[in-house]
Write an enzyme that holds these catalytic residues in place. Structure first.
Site, mmCIF file in Angstrom:
data_model
loop_
_atom_site.group_PDB
_atom_site.id
_atom_site.type_symbol
_atom_site.label_atom_id
_atom_site.label_comp_id
_atom_site.label_asym_id
_atom_site.label_seq_id
_atom_site.Cartn_x
_atom_site.Cartn_y
_atom_site.Cartn_z
ATOM 1 N N LYS A 41 0.839 -1.211 0.000
ATOM 2 C CA LYS A 41 0.000 0.000 0.000
ATOM 3 C C LYS A 41 0.870 1.255 0.000
ATOM 4 O O LYS A 41 0.665 2.167 -0.792
ATOM 5 C CB LYS A 41 -0.918 0.028 1.238
ATOM 6 C CG LYS A 41 -1.803 -1.195 1.385
ATOM 7 C CD LYS A 41 -2.674 -1.124 2.632
ATOM 8 C CE LYS A 41 -1.913 -1.091 3.949
ATOM 9 N NZ LYS A 41 -1.144 -2.316 4.238
ATOM 10 N N ARG A 101 -9.287 0.826 9.528
ATOM 11 C CA ARG A 101 -8.873 -0.555 9.757
ATOM 12 C C ARG A 101 -9.914 -1.343 10.543
ATOM 13 O O ARG A 101 -9.688 -2.523 10.815
ATOM 14 C CB ARG A 101 -7.570 -0.554 10.567
ATOM 15 C CG ARG A 101 -6.313 -0.798 9.738
ATOM 16 C CD ARG A 101 -5.141 -0.662 10.692
ATOM 17 N NE ARG A 101 -3.994 -1.408 10.305
ATOM 18 C CZ ARG A 101 -2.898 -0.878 9.755
ATOM 19 N NH1 ARG A 101 -2.849 0.394 9.474
ATOM 20 N NH2 ARG A 101 -1.858 -1.627 9.488
ATOM 21 N N ARG A 117 11.499 -6.313 4.807
ATOM 22 C CA ARG A 117 11.316 -4.864 4.643
ATOM 23 C C ARG A 117 12.360 -4.093 5.447
ATOM 24 O O ARG A 117 12.657 -4.426 6.590
ATOM 25 C CB ARG A 117 9.905 -4.463 5.105
ATOM 26 C CG ARG A 117 9.700 -2.949 5.135
ATOM 27 C CD ARG A 117 8.249 -2.555 5.101
ATOM 28 N NE ARG A 117 7.496 -2.945 6.283
ATOM 29 C CZ ARG A 117 6.187 -2.728 6.423
ATOM 30 N NH1 ARG A 117 5.485 -2.142 5.467
ATOM 31 N NH2 ARG A 117 5.570 -3.113 7.527
ATOM 32 N N ARG A 149 11.754 -2.390 11.113
ATOM 33 C CA ARG A 149 10.756 -1.953 12.087
ATOM 34 C C ARG A 149 10.614 -3.005 13.180
ATOM 35 O O ARG A 149 10.659 -4.190 12.906
ATOM 36 C CB ARG A 149 9.402 -1.752 11.392
ATOM 37 C CG ARG A 149 9.253 -0.382 10.786
ATOM 38 C CD ARG A 149 8.042 -0.258 9.884
ATOM 39 N NE ARG A 149 6.812 -0.810 10.425
ATOM 40 C CZ ARG A 149 5.624 -0.684 9.820
ATOM 41 N NH1 ARG A 149 5.524 -0.030 8.674
ATOM 42 N NH2 ARG A 149 4.546 -1.226 10.349
ATOM 43 N N ARG A 203 -0.087 -9.473 13.503
ATOM 44 C CA ARG A 203 -0.664 -8.425 12.639
ATOM 45 C C ARG A 203 -1.532 -9.043 11.546
ATOM 46 O O ARG A 203 -2.564 -8.485 11.186
ATOM 47 C CB ARG A 203 0.453 -7.574 12.040
ATOM 48 C CG ARG A 203 1.069 -6.661 13.091
ATOM 49 C CD ARG A 203 2.410 -6.150 12.671
ATOM 50 N NE ARG A 203 2.331 -5.266 11.533
ATOM 51 C CZ ARG A 203 3.325 -5.084 10.678
ATOM 52 N NH1 ARG A 203 4.455 -5.733 10.831
ATOM 53 N NH2 ARG A 203 3.185 -4.245 9.692
HETATM 54 P P1 ADP Z 1 2.352 -1.857 3.262
HETATM 55 O O1 ADP Z 1 2.380 -0.351 3.208
HETATM 56 O O2 ADP Z 1 1.122 -2.412 2.602
HETATM 57 O O3 ADP Z 1 2.560 -2.415 4.632
HETATM 58 P P2 ADP Z 1 4.929 -1.714 1.831
HETATM 59 O O4 ADP Z 1 4.623 -0.809 0.681
HETATM 60 O O5 ADP Z 1 5.718 -1.175 2.949
HETATM 61 O O6 ADP Z 1 3.547 -2.392 2.361
HETATM 62 O O7 ADP Z 1 5.640 -3.017 1.223
HETATM 63 C C1 ADP Z 1 6.069 -4.093 2.071
HETATM 64 C C2 ADP Z 1 7.428 -4.638 1.590
HETATM 65 O O8 ADP Z 1 7.266 -5.326 0.345
HETATM 66 C C3 ADP Z 1 8.474 -3.553 1.327
HETATM 67 O O9 ADP Z 1 9.719 -4.048 1.715
HETATM 68 C C4 ADP Z 1 8.408 -3.315 -0.185
HETATM 69 O O10 ADP Z 1 9.680 -2.933 -0.702
HETATM 70 C C5 ADP Z 1 7.998 -4.691 -0.710
HETATM 71 N N1 ADP Z 1 7.084 -4.634 -1.860
HETATM 72 C C6 ADP Z 1 6.117 -3.713 -2.112
HETATM 73 N N2 ADP Z 1 5.440 -4.023 -3.252
HETATM 74 C C7 ADP Z 1 5.991 -5.172 -3.727
HETATM 75 C C8 ADP Z 1 5.731 -6.005 -4.886
HETATM 76 N N3 ADP Z 1 4.733 -5.706 -5.745
HETATM 77 N N4 ADP Z 1 6.499 -7.108 -5.039
HETATM 78 C C9 ADP Z 1 7.477 -7.418 -4.156
HETATM 79 N N5 ADP Z 1 7.778 -6.680 -3.046
HETATM 80 C C10 ADP Z 1 7.044 -5.565 -2.834
HETATM 81 P P1 ADP Z 2 1.429 -1.954 7.941
HETATM 82 O O1 ADP Z 2 0.853 -1.313 6.731
HETATM 83 O O2 ADP Z 2 2.770 -2.519 7.747
HETATM 84 O O3 ADP Z 2 0.498 -2.879 8.623
HETATM 85 P P2 ADP Z 2 1.160 0.540 9.447
HETATM 86 O O4 ADP Z 2 2.381 1.343 9.360
HETATM 87 O O5 ADP Z 2 -0.027 0.969 8.644
HETATM 88 O O6 ADP Z 2 1.600 -0.936 9.119
HETATM 89 O O7 ADP Z 2 0.675 0.421 10.961
HETATM 90 C C1 ADP Z 2 1.557 0.072 11.999
HETATM 91 C C2 ADP Z 2 0.800 -0.065 13.322
HETATM 92 O O8 ADP Z 2 0.184 1.190 13.679
HETATM 93 C C3 ADP Z 2 -0.364 -1.060 13.323
HETATM 94 O O9 ADP Z 2 0.078 -2.388 13.528
HETATM 95 C C4 ADP Z 2 -1.207 -0.521 14.489
HETATM 96 O O10 ADP Z 2 -0.624 -0.863 15.750
HETATM 97 C C5 ADP Z 2 -1.074 0.984 14.322
HETATM 98 N N1 ADP Z 2 -2.138 1.526 13.440
HETATM 99 C C6 ADP Z 2 -1.958 2.061 12.197
HETATM 100 N N2 ADP Z 2 -3.128 2.449 11.665
HETATM 101 C C7 ADP Z 2 -4.095 2.148 12.589
HETATM 102 C C8 ADP Z 2 -5.516 2.287 12.623
HETATM 103 N N3 ADP Z 2 -6.208 2.809 11.593
HETATM 104 N N4 ADP Z 2 -6.172 1.872 13.734
HETATM 105 C C9 ADP Z 2 -5.510 1.346 14.792
HETATM 106 N N5 ADP Z 2 -4.170 1.180 14.813
HETATM 107 C C10 ADP Z 2 -3.450 1.571 13.731
#
Ligand code: ADP
Ligand code: ADP
Length: 230
Positions: free
Chosen positions: A17, A92, A131, A164, A175
């Protein structure tokens, strides 16, 4: 032609995302509102919210709805969000989605599309465990799928890359569980009929390579905007 482009990204942790939203931000110049980024900034600054948020985040649990809703509603009310926004990581839970709906309606606005990025759990585990993020501004890399030019160093600003705390294996498992239990219902919420324009949920296969995923997202935004003008 409505000028506003109000987009929401939904999907499990690691779906890409943030990666996709960052590209759209570059293209459309819209404010990018990522709850996770805002919360991590609060943790780093040691604010009252940050101190509370850290215990939930370290476990991989969601923060209570009221805390997050207030934070995001304040952010959406800022003038820079008036022409549109890209929300990542919110809503969420169903109560968060209802709060967003109510706020949008009150402001006479509506969401343009909710983009669901879907990726199987096994692939998510590999993405999250590899990541690496920039310690300064959150630029994201992957040890295998998107390695930086120099190991451990951000290509963009030369800062140190870190893993992270919540990208550790036990926390990743929780998660994913939390996503399936608490966030999946949000998908059904947006997949229901939303009046004349139908459901606003748009599904994207996020398991493909990032360029392909991006092309799909751009195409669906173009379609939604065209439908808006009819
Ligand atoms: P999110 O915001 O949904 O948690 P991220 O954009 O941080 O996800 O992506 C999670 C990990 O996967 C990162 O290390 C990123 O570089 C990698 N990644 C993102 N998109 C792709 C893809 N289409 N194929 C392979 N790896 C990806
Ligand atoms: P990812 O896309 O990798 O799951 P985020 O960076 O979006 O992670 O979120 C990291 C953490 O922040 C979540 O695991 C949660 O603890 C908190 N968080 C983020 N967004 C929300 C939300 N909308 N409601 C509740 N907790 C949240």
């Amino acid at each position: 032609m409505p000028a506003e482009l109000n987009l929401v990204f939904v999907g499990p942790p690691g779906a890409g995302k943030g990666t996709q939203a960052a590209r759209l931000v570059d293209d459309f110049g819209l404010p990018f509102i990522a709850t996770g980024d805002i919360l991590r900034a609060n943790v780093a600054e040691g604010t009252e919210l940050g101190v509370k948020a850290k215990e939930y985040m370290d476990r991989g649990d969601l923060l209570p709805d009221d805390l997050v809703v207030e934070l995001i509603m304040d952010r959406l009310a800022q003038p820079d969000s008036a022409d549109g926004f890209i929300l990542d990581g919110f809503p969420r839970t169903v109560p968060q989605a209802e709060a967003l709906d109510a706020a949008m309606q009150q402001a006479g606005r509506r969401l343009t599309a909710v983009i669901l990025v879907e990726v199987p759990d096994e692939e998510l585990i590999e993405r999250l465990s590899g990541r690496r993020v920039c310690s300064k501004s959150g630029h994201t890399f992957h040890v295998k799928f998107d390695p930086p030019k120099h190991e451990g160093v951000c290509d963009v600003d030369g800062s140190k890359l870190i893993q992270r705390d919540d990208d550790q294996p036990e926390t990743i498992a929780n998660r994913l569980r939390v996503y399936h239990e608490q966030t999946s219902p949000v998908v059904s919420f947006y997949d229901r009929d939303n009046g004349p324009s139908g459901a606003i949920l748009r599904r994207v296969d996020g398991s493909r390579d990032p360029d392909e995923v991006y092309r799909h997202i751009r195409a669906l935004i173009a379609t939604v905007r065209m439908e808006d003008t009819l």
